[in-house]
Design an enzyme around this catalytic site. Structure first.
Site, short mmCIF file in Angstrom:
data_model
loop_
_atom_site.label_atom_id
_atom_site.label_comp_id
_atom_site.label_asym_id
_atom_site.label_seq_id
_atom_site.Cartn_x
_atom_site.Cartn_y
_atom_site.Cartn_z
N GLY A 2 -3.99 -35.23 -13.15
CA GLY A 2 -2.56 -35.43 -13.31
C GLY A 2 -1.86 -34.13 -12.95
O GLY A 2 -2.52 -33.09 -12.77
N GLN A 61 4.21 -27.30 -13.12
CA GLN A 61 3.05 -26.71 -12.45
C GLN A 61 3.31 -26.43 -10.97
O GLN A 61 2.54 -25.70 -10.35
CB GLN A 61 1.84 -27.63 -12.57
N CYS A 90 -7.38 -27.51 -16.43
CA CYS A 90 -6.00 -27.60 -15.94
C CYS A 90 -5.91 -26.88 -14.60
O CYS A 90 -6.48 -25.79 -14.46
CB CYS A 90 -5.07 -26.95 -16.95
N LEU A 91 -5.19 -27.46 -13.65
CA LEU A 91 -5.06 -26.82 -12.33
C LEU A 91 -4.35 -25.47 -12.43
O LEU A 91 -4.52 -24.62 -11.56
CB LEU A 91 -4.30 -27.74 -11.36
N HIS A 119 -1.90 -34.32 -22.14
CA HIS A 119 -1.98 -33.01 -21.49
C HIS A 119 -0.74 -32.77 -20.61
O HIS A 119 -0.11 -31.71 -20.67
CB HIS A 119 -3.26 -32.95 -20.64
N GLU A 120 -0.38 -33.78 -19.79
CA GLU A 120 0.74 -33.60 -18.85
C GLU A 120 2.08 -33.54 -19.60
O GLU A 120 2.95 -32.75 -19.23
CB GLU A 120 0.76 -34.72 -17.80
N HIS A 127 2.77 -30.19 -20.93
CA HIS A 127 3.30 -29.24 -19.94
C HIS A 127 4.83 -29.23 -19.96
O HIS A 127 5.45 -28.20 -19.72
CB HIS A 127 2.85 -29.63 -18.53
ZN ZN Z 1 -2.49 -28.94 -16.87
#
Ligand code: ZN
Length: 195
Positions: free
Chosen positions: A46, A51, A92-93, A134-135, A138
């Site tokens: 995701g 991000q 996480c990216l 998680h998203e 953010h």
């Molecule tokens: Zn993340």
């Protein structure tokens, strides 16, 4: 469609509470498609708008999507119900190759607006519920390391000698922070636009 650079841990946009999306216009739709392109190139489950440097309440979710494997495009998503708990390794990216054990709710219900303007409710369990939590975190400036068991932090490193091609090497939050700071400096030196 352009792939967008992913903001790395330490970038202030990742710690800010993102602003609600007031209007779905061409620029927003373009951003959504660029986020999807970026998510698939980077092999993320995701991606949240902060991000890619956009402080807007917008997420895209690929992994686990719905039964048809459809990608979710969620504007102003919020969790309206949460149940049970699950404990699993998460990454996480924006914190490349770092992994940590994070406890999440097993099931969530999320309300959001679609790009077409309809209000939807998604009921999710397991991996999809995890990715949604998680998203949405953010969007409130919360990263998985804010919730992780810090003793479980490790790097996921390629290792040709292991069966699955990876090994885990324990690390600390301090070491991870130093590593991400180096990564951001290196990127800025290559002409990146980050402060
Ligand atoms: Zn993340």
């Amino acid at each position: 469609m352009a792939r967008l650079p992913i903001r790395i841990y330490g970038d202030r946009v990742l710690q800010k509470r993102a602003k609600p999306v007031r209007q779905v216009d061409a620029a927003l739709l373009e951003l959504i498609e660029a986020m999807i392109e970026t998510m698939s190139v980077e092999i993320g489950a995701g991606l949240a708008a902060p991000q890619v440097g956009e402080s807007s309440r917008l997420i895209v979710v690929g992994a686990g999507g719905d039964e048809d494997g459809e990608i979710l495009r969620l504007i102003n998503p919020r969790i309206v119900a949460a149940l049970g708990s699950q404990d699993s390794m998460e990454g996480c990216l924006s914190l490349p190759t770092l992994r940590g054990q994070v406890q999440r709710n097993e099931e969530v219900a999320v309300k959001a607006t679609t790009p077409a303007g309809s209000e939807i409710t998604i009921e999710a369990a397991g991996l999809l519920a995890r990715v949604l939590q998680h998203e949405i975190d953010h969007l409130d400036g919360v990263l998985f390391t804010d919730r992780a068991d810090l003793d479980s932090l490790c790097w996921l490193l390629p290792d040709a000698d292991t069966e699955d091609g990876y090994r885990l090497e324990p690390t600390t939050m301090k070491e991870a922070q130093r590593c991400f700071a180096r990564m951001r400096r290196k990127r800025a030196g290559e002409g990146g636009s980050e402060p």
